[in-house]
Design an enzyme around this catalytic site. Structure first.
Site, PDB file in Angstrom:
ATOM      1  N   LYS A  57       0.834  -1.202   0.000  1.00  0.00           N
ATOM      2  CA  LYS A  57       0.000   0.000   0.000  1.00  0.00           C
ATOM      3  C   LYS A  57       0.871   1.256   0.000  1.00  0.00           C
ATOM      4  O   LYS A  57       0.584   2.233  -0.683  1.00  0.00           O
ATOM      5  CB  LYS A  57      -0.942  -0.023   1.207  1.00  0.00           C
ATOM      6  N   GLN A 101      -4.910  -2.203   9.425  1.00  0.00           N
ATOM      7  CA  GLN A 101      -4.736  -3.495   8.756  1.00  0.00           C
ATOM      8  C   GLN A 101      -5.307  -4.604   9.643  1.00  0.00           C
ATOM      9  O   GLN A 101      -4.950  -4.726  10.816  1.00  0.00           O
ATOM     10  CB  GLN A 101      -3.244  -3.735   8.483  1.00  0.00           C
ATOM     11  N   ASP A 124     -11.418   1.719   3.376  1.00  0.00           N
ATOM     12  CA  ASP A 124     -11.648   0.273   3.246  1.00  0.00           C
ATOM     13  C   ASP A 124     -13.142  -0.025   3.055  1.00  0.00           C
ATOM     14  O   ASP A 124     -13.508  -1.117   2.621  1.00  0.00           O
ATOM     15  CB  ASP A 124     -11.185  -0.452   4.522  1.00  0.00           C
TER      16      ASP A 124
END
Ligand code: NDP
Length: 288
Positions: A57, A101, A124
């Site tokens: 990322k 994460q 997300d």
């Protein structure tokens, strides 16, 4: 379809195309409005797979010209401490999107973490606000992997409207949001899971078959309708170290019209959509 006729969907290329478009738009946003999109990633603990994702990322951010911030916290970080970091990011004016994460260590409540993120920065798309907006047909941030699948279908000009779509897997991050996205595009959607009585009978009906179970090789050629579009979301590492999907690729190629490989299919799209969500948050192109 005859032998070996399936078109192999090139997720790597499409992901690169999307990222190239994002880089262009980022450049324009910077020139015209002085805005640099900022994405932050928070990693708690030292899970090796998570470290790889976080590195990916960060590199992707650099490639498209985003500001990227990374927060690495030890695995014994308290929930309170993590919530403080999230609070800081919610207020950080340089950061337009961020994510924690997953998975987080067991002593931390995943739901509490996700719900603490400002939905506008939840790139997300996991916050209940974003899930709810998808549900009500007015999506804000869409979760990345299912949105990446929709992008692949669209870029290959695969018709969705009116199609029989079958999804194997009902997780909150893939199966369920994809159900809503396909429904939004007028597919007739069936969702399967471990209690589905006759899985093969259902999957054989699919004109669009999505395997998102995390079970290597569970979709064999005889479970696929001739000419189906097969989307393999599974990422499974075999003992040999080889990465495979949920679909028996070689057999499926003989039945399907289109198929995504693993790796190089759905996988690369997730980051591309994450960047796109962040760019949208930075440019405030989102619905109000
Ligand atoms: P989960 O484990 O959360 O969910 C798996 C789902 O599949 C569950 O709904 C489960 O049913 C169902 N399932 C599992 N085995 C079977 C079976 N034998 N028959 C029918 N249904 C079954 O997984 P995720 O959704 O998080 O991930 C799925 C796969 O996709 C994984 O391999 C993961 O690595 C991959 N993935 C890839 C991403 C990417 O490409 N970027 C992103 C996210 C995930 P039940 O609900 O009944 O337990």
């Amino acid at each position: 379809m005859g032998e070996d006729m399936a078109v192999v969907i090139d997720g790597k290329k499409i992901s690169q195309d999307v990222r190239d478009e994002i880089r262009e738009k980022t450049l324009r946003l910077r020139k015209e409005r002085g805005i640099v999109p900022g994405l932050a990633v928070v990693l708690v603990g030292d899970d090796p797979a998570s470290q790889i994702y976080v590195r990916g990322k960060k590199n992707a951010c650099r490639e498209v010209g985003f500001l990227s911030k990374e927060f690495r916290l030890p695995s014994d970080t308290s929930e309170k401490k993590l919530l403080d970091v999230i609070d800081g990011l919610n207020r950080d004016r340089e950061i337009h999107g961020f994510l924690v994460q997953l998975p987080v260590p067991e002593h931390i409540r995943t739901d509490a973490i996700i719900e603490a993120i400002d939905p506008r920065k939840d790139v997300d798309g996991f916050h209940p606000y974003n899930v709810g907006r998808l549900f009500s047909g007015n999506p804000y941030h869409r979760s990345c992997t299912p949105a990446g699948i929709m992008e692949l279908l669209d870029r290959y000009e695969i018709e969705i409207k009116g199609k029989e779509a079958v999804i194997v897997g009902r997780s909150n991050i893939v199966g369920k949001p994809l159900t809503l996205m396909l429904l939004e595009r007028h597919a007739t959607v069936t969702v399967c899971h471990t209690r589905t009585r006759d899985l093969a009978e259902v999957t054989r009906r699919a004109e669009i078959l999505v395997a998102a179970a995390g079970n290597p090789g569970m979709i064999s050629g005889d479970m696929i309708r001739g000419g189906a579009v097969v989307i393999d979301v599974g990422i499974n590492r075999l003992e040999t170290g080889k990465l495979v999907g949920d679909v028996v690729f070689a057999d499926a190629c003989k039945k399907a019209s289109y198929i995504t490989p693993v790796p190089g299919g759905v996988g690369p799209m997730t980051i591309a959509i994450l960047l796109r969500n962040t760019l949208a948050a930075a440019s405030v192109l989102l619905p109000g």
